[in-house]
Design an enzyme around this catalytic site. Sequence first.
Site, PDB file in Angstrom:
ATOM      1  CG  HIS A 382      -2.296   0.598   0.901  1.00 27.33           C
ATOM      2  ND1 HIS A 382      -2.477   1.595  -0.031  1.00 27.33           N
ATOM      3  CD2 HIS A 382      -3.527   0.342   1.402  1.00 27.33           C
ATOM      4  CE1 HIS A 382      -3.743   1.931  -0.086  1.00 27.33           C
ATOM      5  NE2 HIS A 382      -4.415   1.181   0.774  1.00 27.33           N
ATOM      6  NE  ARG A 383       6.250   0.003   1.740  1.00 29.49           N
ATOM      7  CZ  ARG A 383       7.436  -0.592   1.873  1.00 29.49           C
ATOM      8  NH1 ARG A 383       8.316  -0.096   2.738  1.00 29.49           N
ATOM      9  NH2 ARG A 383       7.740  -1.666   1.172  1.00 29.49           N
TER      10      ARG A 383
END
Length: 409
Positions: A382-383
Site C-alpha cells: 500500500h506504500r
Amino acid sequence: MAFEVKMPQLGLTMEEGTVSKWLKHEGDTVKTGEVLLEITTDKLTSEVESEYTGILLKIVAQEGEDIPVKGILAYIGESGEQVESSEASAAVQAVSAGEAPVPTPVPVQQTGGRIRISPLAKKTAAKLGVDYTALVGSGPMGRIIQKDILTASEKKAEIHPSGLPTPPMPQKNTIPSALELMEGDEVVTLSGMRKVVAERMTKSAQQIPTVTQNMKIDVTNLMALRKKINQDLGVKYSLNDYILKATAKALKNNKHMLVSLDGDKIIKRAHVNIGMAVALDDGLIVPVIKDADRMSLGEISEKAKDLAERARSNKLNMDEYKGSTFSISNLGMFGIETFDPIINQPDAGILGVCAVNDELVMDAEGNITKRQVMRISYTLDHRLVDGATAAKFQLAIKELLENPMQILL
C-alpha cells in the site's frame, strides 16, 4: 605446492555461501571432478567439485560458516605436504574479511537512505555492537565490509572510558528459547531453506503495509477452451499456464503495477518478470519467468514446467530465481478458496490463485445454471499501490480469464 579451494560464484548476484556439509575430510585422497562439499547459496544447495587431484590437506571453512565468494575453503596438495601456519592464518583472515582482496581500496562516503554493507559485515556489526550507519565503507562503491566493522570496533575499545575493551553486544534472539517441551517433542535447528524462508517472510510482513483484495472470476469458458485445445492439439496446458499468460498480458498493459521501493526512491520496472512460487519438501522457492509478456502460451507453459521440475530437483541456477517484478502463488490444487499471500520483496504485489468450484448462478431472467468460478487474492504494497488501482488491474485479469480467446490473441 598446495592449491586453494575457493568459494565459487554460482550467480551474478551471489556474494557469499554457507558451508553446509563436507563430503571429504582432511587426509582424504581426492580426484579432479570429485565432490568435496555442499554449499548453500540463498535457497539452493550446490556441490563443489575439486579442480585438483591430491590430498585434502586442510579444511579452512567449517560447516555452518558463511564464506564470501573467492574466500578460501580448503587446501589440496601432495601427500605429506604441510600448509604453513602463516599461510593458513592468512587464508582464515581473508575468509573473515568477507571480500576478495582488492588493491588499496579508496573509502567512499555513502549517500542517500540506503546503506551498502556486506552480509558478513552486518552480522559482525551485530555481534560486536558496532553502529555502522555512519561508517565510511572501504569496499567497492563505498560498500562497508567486515574490515571496516573490525576497525570501528577496535577504535571503540580504544576510547572506552574504563580503558578496557568494550564487551561484544550479544545478538538479539527474536525466537523464544524457553518453550516448555513435552514428551515426544523433537527440537530441530532452523537452518537452510526453511531459515531463509522464515527470515524473508518475517521481513516482508514487518516492513510492508499490505492489503489483500479478493475477486470472483467465472472461468467456465476458460475451462471449456482449455479442454478443447488440449484434446485437439494433444497438449497439456494447465490452468496455471493460462493464468500466467493472462497476468503477463495484464501487467504489460498496467506497467504502473511493476514498481519497487528502494529507500526513498520508487523504481519503475521495465520487465514483466513473473516469479512463480514452487513448494518444496523443506521450504519454498520462487523461480522467475523472465519477460513473460513476450512469450506465447506454449512458451510460458514449457518454461513454467521446466523451472518447477528443476526447482524440485535442486537444479536451478541462482539467476533463475532472481529479478522478479511480480509474483504468483497458486494454492488452487489444494482446494484453498481464499488466502493472503505474502509479498516476495522487492515486488509490490503478489497474486494468489484459488480453487475452481461449481456454483449455481441465477441470471436476470431467473434461469439457474451451473458455473465454474475461481477467486484471486491480490496482496499489494500500500506504500506503492492504491486499492482502486489494484482493483482495476484485477479487473483486467478477470476480463481476460472470462474471455479466454483474448489471452491467445
